[in-house]
Scaffold this motif. Structure first.
Motif, PDB file in Angstrom:
ATOM      1  N   UNK A 165       0.839  -1.194   0.000  1.00 21.30           N
ATOM      2  CA  UNK A 165       0.000   0.000   0.000  1.00 21.30           C
ATOM      3  C   UNK A 165       0.872   1.242   0.000  1.00 21.30           C
ATOM      4  N   UNK A 166       0.374   2.277  -0.658  1.00 25.51           N
ATOM      5  CA  UNK A 166       1.065   3.572  -0.698  1.00 25.51           C
ATOM      6  C   UNK A 166       0.033   4.653  -0.435  1.00 25.51           C
ATOM      7  N   UNK A 167       0.311   5.523   0.543  1.00 20.15           N
ATOM      8  CA  UNK A 167      -0.566   6.659   0.851  1.00 20.15           C
ATOM      9  C   UNK A 167       0.160   7.949   0.479  1.00 20.15           C
ATOM     10  N   UNK A 168      -0.601   8.892  -0.054  1.00 21.51           N
ATOM     11  CA  UNK A 168      -0.082  10.221  -0.374  1.00 21.51           C
ATOM     12  C   UNK A 168      -1.073  11.281   0.089  1.00 21.51           C
ATOM     13  N   UNK A 169      -0.533  12.451   0.466  1.00 23.36           N
ATOM     14  CA  UNK A 169      -1.371  13.606   0.776  1.00 23.36           C
ATOM     15  C   UNK A 169      -0.916  14.785  -0.072  1.00 23.36           C
ATOM     16  N   UNK A 170      -1.874  15.629  -0.439  1.00 20.54           N
ATOM     17  CA  UNK A 170      -1.548  16.818  -1.217  1.00 20.54           C
ATOM     18  C   UNK A 170      -2.459  17.969  -0.838  1.00 20.54           C
ATOM     19  N   UNK A 171      -1.927  19.193  -0.933  1.00 19.56           N
ATOM     20  CA  UNK A 171      -2.704  20.415  -0.698  1.00 19.56           C
ATOM     21  C   UNK A 171      -2.493  21.328  -1.895  1.00 19.56           C
ATOM     22  N   UNK A 172      -3.590  21.676  -2.577  1.00 17.76           N
ATOM     23  CA  UNK A 172      -3.480  22.283  -3.900  1.00 17.76           C
ATOM     24  C   UNK A 172      -4.185  23.628  -3.979  1.00 17.76           C
ATOM     25  N   UNK A 173      -3.595  24.505  -4.802  1.00 18.06           N
ATOM     26  CA  UNK A 173      -4.261  25.755  -5.174  1.00 18.06           C
ATOM     27  C   UNK A 173      -5.342  25.449  -6.204  1.00 18.06           C
ATOM     28  N   UNK A 174      -6.323  26.313  -6.278  1.00 20.51           N
ATOM     29  CA  UNK A 174      -7.432  26.136  -7.215  1.00 20.51           C
ATOM     30  C   UNK A 174      -6.929  26.000  -8.655  1.00 20.51           C
ATOM     31  N   UNK A 175      -7.405  24.983  -9.357  1.00 23.91           N
ATOM     32  CA  UNK A 175      -7.074  24.803 -10.767  1.00 23.91           C
ATOM     33  C   UNK A 175      -5.823  23.997 -11.041  1.00 23.91           C
ATOM     34  N   UNK A 176      -5.052  23.678  -9.998  1.00 25.73           N
ATOM     35  CA  UNK A 176      -3.814  22.912 -10.197  1.00 25.73           C
ATOM     36  C   UNK A 176      -4.160  21.446 -10.444  1.00 25.73           C
ATOM     37  N   UNK A 177      -3.509  20.859 -11.436  1.00 21.54           N
ATOM     38  CA  UNK A 177      -3.732  19.454 -11.770  1.00 21.54           C
ATOM     39  C   UNK A 177      -2.475  18.630 -11.520  1.00 21.54           C
ATOM     40  N   UNK A 178      -2.694  17.371 -11.201  1.00 20.94           N
ATOM     41  CA  UNK A 178      -1.601  16.409 -11.093  1.00 20.94           C
ATOM     42  C   UNK A 178      -2.156  15.054 -11.502  1.00 20.94           C
ATOM     43  N   UNK A 179      -1.289  14.064 -11.607  1.00 24.49           N
ATOM     44  CA  UNK A 179      -1.805  12.718 -11.840  1.00 24.49           C
ATOM     45  C   UNK A 179      -1.121  11.753 -10.881  1.00 24.49           C
ATOM     46  N   UNK A 180      -1.748  10.611 -10.716  1.00 28.24           N
ATOM     47  CA  UNK A 180      -1.213   9.572  -9.847  1.00 28.24           C
ATOM     48  C   UNK A 180      -1.224   8.269 -10.628  1.00 28.24           C
ATOM     49  N   UNK A 181      -0.076   7.611 -10.706  1.00 30.13           N
ATOM     50  CA  UNK A 181       0.048   6.339 -11.413  1.00 30.13           C
ATOM     51  C   UNK A 181       0.058   5.197 -10.408  1.00 30.13           C
ATOM     52  N   UNK A 182      -0.786   4.208 -10.647  1.00 24.18           N
ATOM     53  CA  UNK A 182      -0.852   3.032  -9.777  1.00 24.18           C
ATOM     54  C   UNK A 182       0.510   2.346  -9.734  1.00 24.18           C
ATOM     55  N   UNK A 183       0.965   2.029  -8.529  1.00 19.77           N
ATOM     56  CA  UNK A 183       2.317   1.496  -8.366  1.00 19.77           C
ATOM     57  C   UNK A 183       2.384  -0.023  -8.522  1.00 19.77           C
ATOM     58  N   UNK A 184       1.286  -0.713  -8.244  1.00 17.71           N
ATOM     59  CA  UNK A 184       1.318  -2.180  -8.335  1.00 17.71           C
ATOM     60  C   UNK A 184       0.056  -2.686  -9.016  1.00 17.71           C
ATOM     61  N   UNK A 185       0.241  -3.563  -9.991  1.00 15.58           N
ATOM     62  CA  UNK A 185      -0.898  -4.135 -10.706  1.00 15.58           C
ATOM     63  C   UNK A 185      -1.820  -4.859  -9.733  1.00 15.58           C
TER      64      UNK A 185
END
Length: 242
Positions: A165-185
């Motif tokens: 398992x992998x946990x991540x946290x993020x705090x973003x300004x309005x309109x900011x985009x990111x992506x997350x890629x699954x680490x394990x099939x």
């Protein structure tokens, strides 16, 4: 074909004990919903408010990975391994209950609430030696990006647990985009919005909404308000039988 399950904040289980006000994303204690037993190996996601001077008396756990993430205030922890510690916003705490552990958690403040997430994950091995760990994270490292807070690897960023398992946290300004890629099939991701609004793979989410996504390789995440905060929990979807 991508699969999703959306849990709006208002549809969660709720228990108000006076000293404890708790919202349950998945079945817990007196809240039982057969359609909400778990998301893969993610078994419990409780959104707890503990009143000043109150807390959980000593109680046991076994064969569960237990993660606590304070969102406001602090919590004093004591356990049967002799640990006494205080966790506060910016910290993450982990316990591998394994063969068995007892602990208590109290809000020792006389004048303010404590808010924290209590998360349980089924382990990938049974009857491990119990252990306790906590770390303080640099919250600046999650501004407009995802900060890893948990993984299966002791030498990686964040705490580690007995699970892929992998946990991540993020705090973003309005309109900011990111992506997350699954680490394990075979893994899926459960996204939980802490504050503000997001769009994930075209689905709109608001404060305290949860979205589970599986059979996908990537999540496209866009903040739709200022200071939008999110927790991503990537977990195996298959429950391992011991």
């Amino acid at each position: 074909m991508e699969n999703t399950v959306l849990h709006k904040a208002a549809t969660r289980g709720h228990a108000n004990h006076g000293w404890l006000d708790s919202y349950h994303t998945f079945s817990f204690a007196n809240y039982h919903n057969p359609e909400r037993m778990h998301f893969g190996v993610l078994r419990v996601l409780n959104d707890d408010r503990v009143e000043a001077g109150m807390g959980f008396g000593t109680h046991p756990h076994d064969n569960m990975e237990i993660i606590s993430i304070p969102l406001e205030g602090d919590l004093e922890h004591q356990d049967s391994m002799g640990n006494t510690a205080v966790i506060k916003k910016g910290d993450i705490q982990v316990m591998s209950a394994g063969t068995g552990i007892s602990h208590s958690e109290y809000n020792r403040n006389k004048d303010k609430l404590t808010k924290f997430l209590q998360i349980w994950v089924f382990p990938n091995k049974r009857n491990v030696a119990p252990r306790y760990d906590q770390i303080t994270l640099n919250e600046a490292d999650r501004h407009n990006k995802l900060q890893q807070i948990l993984s299966p690897n002791a030498d990686d960023e964040g705490v580690w647990i007995h699970q892929d398992a992998w946990f991540h946290m993020g705090k973003f300004d309005n309109g900011v985009s990111t992506d997350y890629t699954i680490k394990k099939e075979g893994n899926g991701v459960y996204a939980f919005v802490l504050e503000g609004d997001f769009t994930i793979n075209g689905i709109s989410l608001n404060r305290r909404d949860g979205l589970g996504v599986w059979d996908t390789k990537k999540l496209d995440i866009t903040a739709a308000s200022e200071n939008a905060e999110i927790l991503l929990m990537e977990v195996p979807m298959a429950l391992r039988q011991f």
